[in-house]
Design a protein around this motif. Structure first.
Motif, short mmCIF file in Angstrom:
data_model
loop_
_atom_site.label_atom_id
_atom_site.label_comp_id
_atom_site.label_asym_id
_atom_site.label_seq_id
_atom_site.Cartn_x
_atom_site.Cartn_y
_atom_site.Cartn_z
N TYR A 82 41.05 26.65 103.79
CA TYR A 82 42.38 26.65 103.25
C TYR A 82 43.23 25.44 103.72
O TYR A 82 43.58 24.32 103.01
CB TYR A 82 42.99 27.81 103.35
CG TYR A 82 44.49 27.74 102.75
CD1 TYR A 82 44.58 27.84 101.20
CD2 TYR A 82 45.57 27.66 103.29
CE1 TYR A 82 45.84 27.72 100.28
CE2 TYR A 82 46.87 27.22 102.87
CZ TYR A 82 46.97 27.33 101.30
OH TYR A 82 48.07 27.43 100.59
N LEU A 121 48.33 32.78 103.42
CA LEU A 121 47.88 31.30 103.30
C LEU A 121 48.96 30.52 102.53
O LEU A 121 48.70 30.83 101.27
CB LEU A 121 46.39 31.23 102.95
CG LEU A 121 45.51 31.85 104.14
CD1 LEU A 121 44.18 31.55 103.43
CD2 LEU A 121 45.51 31.15 105.40
N CYS A 123 49.97 26.38 107.34
CA CYS A 123 49.06 25.49 107.97
C CYS A 123 49.98 24.23 108.76
O CYS A 123 49.29 24.00 109.70
CB CYS A 123 48.47 24.76 106.93
SG CYS A 123 47.35 25.95 105.92
N VAL A 174 40.77 30.62 106.71
CA VAL A 174 41.93 29.82 107.13
C VAL A 174 41.59 28.45 107.39
O VAL A 174 42.47 27.62 106.82
CB VAL A 174 42.65 30.53 108.49
CG1 VAL A 174 43.54 29.65 109.06
CG2 VAL A 174 43.16 31.85 108.14
#
Length: 193
Positions: free
Chosen positions: A97, A12, A17, A94
């Motif tokens: 985050y 991550l 992202c 996920v």
């Protein structure tokens, strides 16, 4: 008996992202491995040979009897504890985050200067809709954090739908009457580090 394993958690980082393709590919792969193939995963837990093969069973088409059989509760619990819930938790981690990344300042936004320049130009712009009815149609560029926040909202909605559908099938084949939210929260509490 081989069980499907849940998708490994990605590393991550904000870059993960903001890479929409990579982010969606992870979610798609995780969902297809567990949720989209839930019927096959649950059917793999059944052991029909234990009851013995009845040759007369092939003479008549079986429509409902096979699909209504419940699975051994221990096998069901093992599947939920070791495959289903870890997969859901990984996706939740996920999404959480990346939601945090979407609400944080983004100093590395490549379009930041361009948006600031456009914003300054727009403040100086004179709009006369009588002369040009389309002059007010300026659409400012969306910050990548805003785009990510929209993506997260959409994916969370999709996740809710997928989990409800999956849990419906799990509840049909396994014993238990709680909602998926309650079951996942119970699993989280029992697996806290």
């Amino acid at each position: 008996m081989t069980q499907t394993s849940s998708t490994a958690a990605p590393m991550l980082t904000p870059r993960f992202c903001f890479d929409e393709r990579l982010f969606r590919d992870f979610l798609r792969l995780s969902r297809s491995t567990i949720d989209d193939s839930i019927t096959q995963n649950l059917n793999a837990l059944m052991t029909p040979a234990r009851e013995g093969f009845d040759p007369s069973s092939t003479a008549v088409r079986q429509t409902e009897s096979g699909s209504r059989k419940t699975i051994n509760p221990a096998a069901c619990q093992s599947f939920k504890d070791n495959v289903l819930f870890p997969s859901w938790q990984t996706r939740s981690d996920v999404l959480t985050y990346c939601a945090g990344v979407a609400t944080s300042p983004d100093p590395e936004d490549p379009d930041l200067i361009l948006r600031q320049t456009e914003s300054a130009r727009d403040r100086e712009r004179e709009v006369n809709e009588r002369l040009d009815p389309y002059s007010a149609r300026f659409f400012p560029r969306e910050a990548r954090t805003e785009s990510l926040a929209n993506l997260i909202r959409n994916e969370r909605t999709i996740e809710e739908i997928i989990r409800a559908r999956t849990w419906g099938m799990v509840s049909e084949k396994c014993t238990g009457s709680s909602t998926w939210e309650e079951a996942l929260n119970d699993w989280r509490q029992s697996h806290q580090k």
